[in-house]
Design a protein around this motif. Structure first.
Motif, PDB file in Angstrom:
ATOM      1  N   HIS A 188    -115.901 -25.444 -21.089  1.00  0.00           N
ATOM      2  CA  HIS A 188    -115.253 -25.013 -22.182  1.00  0.00           C
ATOM      3  C   HIS A 188    -116.087 -25.714 -23.386  1.00  0.00           C
ATOM      4  CE1 HIS A 188    -111.547 -24.397 -20.281  1.00  0.00           C
ATOM      5  NE2 HIS A 188    -111.313 -25.746 -19.841  1.00  0.00           N
ATOM      6  N   ASN A 207    -113.162 -21.853 -22.072  1.00  0.00           N
ATOM      7  CA  ASN A 207    -112.727 -21.285 -23.337  1.00  0.00           C
ATOM      8  C   ASN A 207    -113.667 -21.603 -24.473  1.00  0.00           C
ATOM      9  OD1 ASN A 207    -110.196 -20.159 -22.408  1.00  0.00           O
ATOM     10  ND2 ASN A 207    -109.122 -21.957 -23.046  1.00  0.00           N
ATOM     11  N   SER A 251    -108.504 -29.758 -27.824  1.00  0.00           N
ATOM     12  CA  SER A 251    -107.427 -28.890 -27.655  1.00  0.00           C
ATOM     13  C   SER A 251    -108.259 -27.379 -26.799  1.00  0.00           C
ATOM     14  CB  SER A 251    -107.313 -28.204 -29.074  1.00  0.00           C
ATOM     15  OG  SER A 251    -106.792 -29.363 -29.945  1.00  0.00           O
ATOM     16  N   GLY A 300    -106.612 -26.068 -23.765  1.00  0.00           N
ATOM     17  CA  GLY A 300    -105.240 -25.395 -23.777  1.00  0.00           C
ATOM     18  C   GLY A 300    -105.077 -24.191 -24.727  1.00  0.00           C
ATOM     19  N   LEU A 301    -106.076 -23.717 -25.332  1.00  0.00           N
ATOM     20  CA  LEU A 301    -106.018 -22.559 -26.156  1.00  0.00           C
ATOM     21  C   LEU A 301    -105.579 -21.295 -25.546  1.00  0.00           C
ATOM     22  CD1 LEU A 301    -109.130 -23.193 -28.428  1.00  0.00           C
ATOM     23  CD2 LEU A 301    -106.606 -23.570 -29.048  1.00  0.00           C
ATOM     24  N   PRO A 302    -104.771 -20.610 -26.215  1.00  0.00           N
ATOM     25  CA  PRO A 302    -104.175 -19.344 -25.791  1.00  0.00           C
ATOM     26  C   PRO A 302    -105.090 -18.202 -25.432  1.00  0.00           C
ATOM     27  CG  PRO A 302    -103.471 -19.451 -28.046  1.00  0.00           C
ATOM     28  CD  PRO A 302    -104.107 -20.819 -27.606  1.00  0.00           C
ATOM     29  N   ASP A 303    -106.127 -18.237 -26.177  1.00  0.00           N
ATOM     30  CA  ASP A 303    -107.138 -17.047 -26.013  1.00  0.00           C
ATOM     31  C   ASP A 303    -108.594 -17.825 -25.603  1.00  0.00           C
ATOM     32  OD1 ASP A 303    -106.138 -16.009 -29.406  1.00  0.00           O
ATOM     33  OD2 ASP A 303    -105.313 -15.401 -27.312  1.00  0.00           O
ATOM     34  N   ARG A 304    -109.204 -16.649 -24.898  1.00  0.00           N
ATOM     35  CA  ARG A 304    -110.558 -17.296 -24.426  1.00  0.00           C
ATOM     36  C   ARG A 304    -111.444 -17.608 -25.401  1.00  0.00           C
ATOM     37  NH1 ARG A 304    -112.060 -15.850 -19.265  1.00  0.00           N
ATOM     38  NH2 ARG A 304    -113.603 -17.408 -19.512  1.00  0.00           N
ATOM     39  N   THR A 361    -111.558 -18.569 -29.661  1.00  0.00           N
ATOM     40  CA  THR A 361    -110.864 -18.890 -30.868  1.00  0.00           C
ATOM     41  C   THR A 361    -111.866 -19.023 -31.843  1.00  0.00           C
ATOM     42  OG1 THR A 361    -109.081 -19.747 -29.662  1.00  0.00           O
ATOM     43  CG2 THR A 361    -109.197 -20.505 -31.976  1.00  0.00           C
ATOM     44  N   SER A 405    -105.605 -22.411 -36.452  1.00  0.00           N
ATOM     45  CA  SER A 405    -104.310 -22.551 -35.585  1.00  0.00           C
ATOM     46  C   SER A 405    -104.064 -23.886 -34.971  1.00  0.00           C
ATOM     47  CB  SER A 405    -104.672 -21.290 -34.357  1.00  0.00           C
ATOM     48  OG  SER A 405    -105.757 -21.788 -33.637  1.00  0.00           O
TER      49      SER A 405
END
Ligand SMILES: NC(=O)c1ccc[n+]([C@@H]2O[C@H](COP(=O)([O-])OP(=O)(O)OC[C@H]3O[C@@H](n4cnc5c(N)ncnc54)[C@H](O)[C@@H]3O)[C@@H](O)[C@H]2O)c1
Ligand SMILES: O=C(O)C1=N[C@H](C(=O)O)CCC1
Length: 246
Positions: free
Chosen positions: A70, A97, A228, A231-235, A237, A242
């Motif tokens: 990440h 991510n 964070s 655990g982000l919803p998008d690959r 950000t 947000s």
């Protein structure tokens, strides 16, 4: 325990990040690399943090994505093309991510948010960013993103272009044009990082200003990003809005 590696570790921001990570109970600094250092120690990290240079960051992000890390990126210089390139790397590699933010300062993020909300209500909007004279890029990434957010909000609201009767201009006098928003960059000894968004209407001016008084002020946002990113919803950000619930 989050294992963290820092790229740009001997720089103004990177050194601050190393200190912040070492002071965090839930983090371990496992790698601190700088220019001309081998990046291999970073492979031991869960999260890599890059505060290097616009000319260096893309190869660092590519390396980290290829190694399944990440990545939290504070280095500026990202345009739409670079973001698309990062997306292509993430598509090619299933792990990791990427969080890219031109400013991790909580107040600065709020400044951008307030400017975005106010912009459709004013005839004119211009941005003045002011930084230390050792900064490599101009305008700042924060000012560039602020202008993009302001322009998008004004476009969605149908707000016309800021009035400007300029027909005779000494090159550079009206600043940079970012999506129709004028951005002016000051470089001055004694400063760290500062920005004013000037919103002008009929008989009134709203000024939204943020001042970073030291580089430690960015660390709460950086540590939030490290905690964070996995655990982000998008690959990919862009920005920490947000993460702040904005
Ligand atoms: N997002 C934010 O909140 C935020 C805040 C401050 C600065 N910045 C940005 O961070 C970047 C760095 O700013 P700074 O003031 O720390 O600069 P700096 O010049 O003090 O530090 C950069 C460091 O990166 C190192 N470096 C250069 N190329 C490298 C490479 N290929 N691999 C590893 N290290 C490399 C340099 O040797 C230096 O030590 C700039 O783009 C700046 O705009 C972002
Ligand atoms: O000191 C810098 O360089 C900074 N860069 C970021 C930007 O370009 O917006 C954030 C503010 C400080």
């Amino acid at each position: 325990m989050i294992k963290v590696g820092v790229l740009g570790a001997r720089g103004r921001m990177g050194a601050e990040v190393c200190r912040a990570v070492e002071g965090a109970d839930d983090m371990e600094l496992v790698a601190a690399v700088d220019q001309d250092d081998v990046r291999d120690p970073l492979a031991a990290a869960d999260v890599a943090v890059d505060f290097t240079h616009p000319d260096a960051v893309m190869d660092n992000v590519r390396w980290c994505v290829e190694h399944g890390l990440h990545v939290v990126v504070g280095t500026t210089g990202f345009d739409a093309s670079r973001l698309d390139t990062v997306r292509s790397w993430l598509t090619a590699h299933g792990k990791g991510n990427v969080l890219i933010a031109p400013n991790f300062g909580i107040g600065a993020v709020l400044m951008m948010h307030f400017a975005q909300k106010a912009a459709p209500f004013f005839e004119s909007v211009e941005i003045i960013e002011l930084h230390h004279p050792n900064k490599a890029d101009a305008p700042s990434g924060t000012a560039h993103r602020t202008a993009e957010l302001v322009a998008a909000a004004r476009g969605e609201a149908g707000t016309g272009p800021s009035p400007d009767a300029t027909t005779a201009e000494l090159k550079g006098a009206r600043g940079a044009d970012v999506d129709g928003v004028r951005v002016h960059a000051v470089r001055l000894s004694g400063l760290i990082a500062h920005q004013e968004v000037l919103l002008g209407g009929h008989g009134e001016v709203l000024t939204v200003r943020h001042d970073s008084m030291n580089r430690e002020s960015f660390m709460p946002g950086v540590l939030l990003g490290v905690r964070s990113v996995a655990g982000l919803p998008d690959r990919l950000t862009v920005g920490i809005e947000s993460l702040l619930g904005l």
